[in-house]
Every structure is written in structure tokens, then in C-alpha cells.
Motif scaffolding. Structure first.
Motif, PDB file in Angstrom:
ATOM      1  N   TYR A  79       0.845  -1.192   0.000  1.00 13.93           N
ATOM      2  CA  TYR A  79       0.000   0.000   0.000  1.00 13.93           C
ATOM      3  C   TYR A  79       0.881   1.243   0.000  1.00 13.93           C
ATOM      4  N   ILE A  80       0.274   2.405  -0.215  1.00 17.16           N
ATOM      5  CA  ILE A  80       1.007   3.676  -0.169  1.00 17.16           C
ATOM      6  C   ILE A  80       1.122   4.081   1.290  1.00 17.16           C
ATOM      7  N   GLY A  81       2.333   4.284   1.764  1.00 13.29           N
ATOM      8  CA  GLY A  81       2.564   4.625   3.164  1.00 13.29           C
ATOM      9  C   GLY A  81       2.372   6.095   3.473  1.00 13.29           C
ATOM     10  N   GLN A  82       2.747   6.969   2.518  1.00 18.23           N
ATOM     11  CA  GLN A  82       2.662   8.411   2.779  1.00 18.23           C
ATOM     12  C   GLN A  82       2.562   9.152   1.459  1.00 18.23           C
ATOM     13  N   ILE A  83       1.799  10.222   1.466  1.00 22.95           N
ATOM     14  CA  ILE A  83       1.676  11.119   0.321  1.00 22.95           C
ATOM     15  C   ILE A  83       2.005  12.518   0.808  1.00 22.95           C
ATOM     16  N   ALA A  84       2.865  13.218   0.074  1.00 24.52           N
ATOM     17  CA  ALA A  84       3.214  14.597   0.417  1.00 24.52           C
ATOM     18  C   ALA A  84       2.389  15.561  -0.430  1.00 24.52           C
ATOM     19  N   VAL A  85       1.878  16.596   0.218  1.00 23.07           N
ATOM     20  CA  VAL A  85       1.129  17.642  -0.469  1.00 23.07           C
ATOM     21  C   VAL A  85       1.855  18.959  -0.232  1.00 23.07           C
ATOM     22  N   ASN A  86       2.228  19.630  -1.329  1.00 25.79           N
ATOM     23  CA  ASN A  86       2.854  20.943  -1.209  1.00 25.79           C
ATOM     24  C   ASN A  86       1.828  21.960  -0.733  1.00 25.79           C
ATOM     25  N   VAL A  87       2.224  22.776   0.220  1.00 25.83           N
ATOM     26  CA  VAL A  87       1.350  23.828   0.720  1.00 25.83           C
ATOM     27  C   VAL A  87       2.129  25.136   0.804  1.00 25.83           C
ATOM     28  N   LYS A  88       1.398  26.238   0.886  1.00 31.62           N
ATOM     29  CA  LYS A  88       2.006  27.561   1.057  1.00 31.62           C
ATOM     30  C   LYS A  88       1.974  27.991   2.514  1.00 31.62           C
TER      31      LYS A  88
ATOM     32  N   ASN B  56       8.395  22.374  -6.188  1.00 33.53           N
ATOM     33  CA  ASN B  56       7.365  23.391  -6.026  1.00 33.53           C
ATOM     34  C   ASN B  56       6.358  23.320  -7.177  1.00 33.53           C
ATOM     35  N   HIS B  57       5.371  22.439  -7.047  1.00 35.44           N
ATOM     36  CA  HIS B  57       4.335  22.262  -8.052  1.00 35.44           C
ATOM     37  C   HIS B  57       3.070  21.734  -7.379  1.00 35.44           C
ATOM     38  N   PRO B  58       1.915  21.871  -8.055  1.00 33.73           N
ATOM     39  CA  PRO B  58       0.689  21.322  -7.464  1.00 33.73           C
ATOM     40  C   PRO B  58       0.820  19.815  -7.258  1.00 33.73           C
ATOM     41  N   CYS B  59       0.104  19.301  -6.289  1.00 30.16           N
ATOM     42  CA  CYS B  59       0.183  17.866  -6.007  1.00 30.16           C
ATOM     43  C   CYS B  59      -0.723  17.077  -6.940  1.00 30.16           C
ATOM     44  N   SER B  60      -0.549  15.772  -6.939  1.00 32.56           N
ATOM     45  CA  SER B  60      -1.449  14.883  -7.665  1.00 32.56           C
ATOM     46  C   SER B  60      -2.819  14.927  -6.997  1.00 32.56           C
ATOM     47  N   VAL B  61      -3.850  14.545  -7.734  1.00 29.82           N
ATOM     48  CA  VAL B  61      -5.182  14.507  -7.161  1.00 29.82           C
ATOM     49  C   VAL B  61      -5.305  13.269  -6.272  1.00 29.82           C
ATOM     50  N   MET B  62      -5.718  13.475  -5.034  1.00 36.91           N
ATOM     51  CA  MET B  62      -5.983  12.365  -4.123  1.00 36.91           C
ATOM     52  C   MET B  62      -7.485  12.146  -4.085  1.00 36.91           C
TER      53      MET B  62
ATOM     54  N   LEU C 139       1.914  17.359   4.997  1.00 34.70           N
ATOM     55  CA  LEU C 139       1.737  18.719   4.488  1.00 34.70           C
ATOM     56  C   LEU C 139       3.023  19.477   4.762  1.00 34.70           C
ATOM     57  N   SER C 140       3.606  20.070   3.714  1.00 29.81           N
ATOM     58  CA  SER C 140       4.861  20.790   3.919  1.00 29.81           C
ATOM     59  C   SER C 140       5.104  21.802   2.808  1.00 29.81           C
TER      60      SER C 140
ATOM     61  N   THR D 266      -7.225  24.678   0.584  1.00 32.41           N
ATOM     62  CA  THR D 266      -6.882  26.084   0.838  1.00 32.41           C
ATOM     63  C   THR D 266      -5.610  26.514   0.128  1.00 32.41           C
ATOM     64  N   GLU D 267      -4.852  25.561  -0.421  1.00 31.76           N
ATOM     65  CA  GLU D 267      -3.586  25.857  -1.085  1.00 31.76           C
ATOM     66  C   GLU D 267      -3.702  25.848  -2.602  1.00 31.76           C
ATOM     67  N   GLY D 268      -4.937  25.674  -3.115  1.00 31.74           N
ATOM     68  CA  GLY D 268      -5.165  25.676  -4.554  1.00 31.74           C
ATOM     69  C   GLY D 268      -5.042  24.313  -5.216  1.00 31.74           C
ATOM     70  N   ASN D 269      -4.793  23.260  -4.439  1.00 34.21           N
ATOM     71  CA  ASN D 269      -4.719  21.909  -4.988  1.00 34.21           C
ATOM     72  C   ASN D 269      -6.118  21.352  -5.210  1.00 34.21           C
ATOM     73  N   THR D 270      -6.311  20.631  -6.304  1.00 33.53           N
ATOM     74  CA  THR D 270      -7.577  19.950  -6.567  1.00 33.53           C
ATOM     75  C   THR D 270      -7.515  18.562  -5.954  1.00 33.53           C
ATOM     76  N   GLN D 271      -8.532  18.204  -5.175  1.00 36.34           N
ATOM     77  CA  GLN D 271      -8.639  16.884  -4.556  1.00 36.34           C
ATOM     78  C   GLN D 271     -10.038  16.343  -4.843  1.00 36.34           C
ATOM     79  N   ALA D 272     -10.276  15.089  -4.491  1.00 34.59           N
ATOM     80  CA  ALA D 272     -11.579  14.472  -4.800  1.00 34.59           C
ATOM     81  C   ALA D 272     -12.063  13.619  -3.646  1.00 34.59           C
ATOM     82  N   ILE D 273     -13.368  13.428  -3.639  1.00 37.91           N
ATOM     83  CA  ILE D 273     -14.003  12.479  -2.726  1.00 37.91           C
ATOM     84  C   ILE D 273     -14.729  11.486  -3.616  1.00 37.91           C
ATOM     85  N   MET D 274     -14.613  10.213  -3.286  1.00 38.24           N
ATOM     86  CA  MET D 274     -15.247   9.184  -4.109  1.00 38.24           C
ATOM     87  C   MET D 274     -15.992   8.184  -3.239  1.00 38.24           C
ATOM     88  N   SER D 275     -16.936   7.504  -3.878  1.00 40.32           N
ATOM     89  CA  SER D 275     -17.708   6.480  -3.189  1.00 40.32           C
ATOM     90  C   SER D 275     -18.057   5.388  -4.190  1.00 40.32           C
TER      91      SER D 275
END
Length: 124
Positions: free
Chosen positions: A8-17, A62-68, A53-54, A112-121
Motif C-alpha cells: 500500500y502507499i505509506g505516505q503522500i506529500a502535499v505541497n502547501v504555502k 514546487n508544483h501542485p500535487c497529484s489529485v488524491m 503537508l509541507s 486552501t492551497e489551490g490543490n484539486t482533490q476528490a471524494i469518491m464512493s
């Protein structure tokens, strides 16, 4: 030589301001438990995966993150709750496909940092 498989994926980093502002959003609006903050880093838990978050370490990062895609049992209820807490959704919940008898539903929001994310079901 034994091969080690990825389980599995252990950790995902999201760039923030702004780490504090991002922590408030992911903890209070998305609903992820905050594990700890240290030296400008914040770690939250999402199932078996940690969310880091960092600020970007170097300009090359320094770029937008992947969509989670955060998986929930009740997409419409989660969207309602997040909207009440100030989340900005860029579309409405919609079905994107079917796998056998299972419908895949999702919707996208901005953090709040301008990254696009998603919720799925996934609905039987």
C-alpha cells in the motif's frame, strides 16, 4: 533473491504555502486526524496512509500535487458536511462509471492551497 511487493502507499506529500492553514482544512474540513507537527511539517492519517503537508523543500518540488481521491461510504453526506465547513467544490457529485454492479461516484474540491482533490464512493 526474494522479491518484495508493495502492499500500500505509506505516505503522500502535499505541497502547501501555509502549513497551519492547510492543517486546519485537512483536519477540520476533510476530517483527517492530525498525528503531529514538527519543523514546518504536519502529518495526518488517512486509513493506512499518512498525509504529509509541507512547504516544498526545493524549487524542483514546487508544483501542485497529484489529485488524491478520498474514499467515503456516503459521498453526498460528506460533501454536505464539508460545504458547511467552508469547502469549495468545483462540481457536483456524479457517477463516472460502473464496475459490474458497483457505481463509482465522485466530486472534486479545492483545498486552501489551490490543490484539486476528490471524494469518491463506490455504491452497490
Amino acid at each position: 533473491m526474494a522479491k518484495s511487493k508493495i502492499s500500500y502507499i505509506g505516505q503522500i506529500a502535499v505541497n502547501v504555502k501555509d502549513v497551519g492553514r492547510a492543517v486546519e482544512f485537512y483536519r477540520d474540513v476533510v476530517g483527517l486526524p492530525l498525528l503531529f507537527e514538527s519543523n514546518g511539517l504536519a502529518f495526518l492519517q488517512c486509513g493506512e496512509t499518512r498525509l504529509l503537508l509541507s512547504l516544498p523543500e526545493k524549487e524542483e518540488f514546487n508544483h501542485p500535487c497529484s489529485v488524491m481521491y478520498f474514499k467515503v461510504d456516503d459521498l453526498h453526506e460528506k460533501v454536505k458536511t464539508m460545504k458547511e465547513l467552508g469547502a469549495h467544490f468545483i462540481d457536483e457529485p456524479h457517477m463516472v462509471g460502473k464496475m459490474g454492479n458497483t457505481e463509482i461516484w465522485m466530486t472534486f474540491f479545492k483545498d486552501t492551497e489551490g490543490n484539486t482533490q476528490a471524494i469518491m464512493s463506490e455504491i452497490e
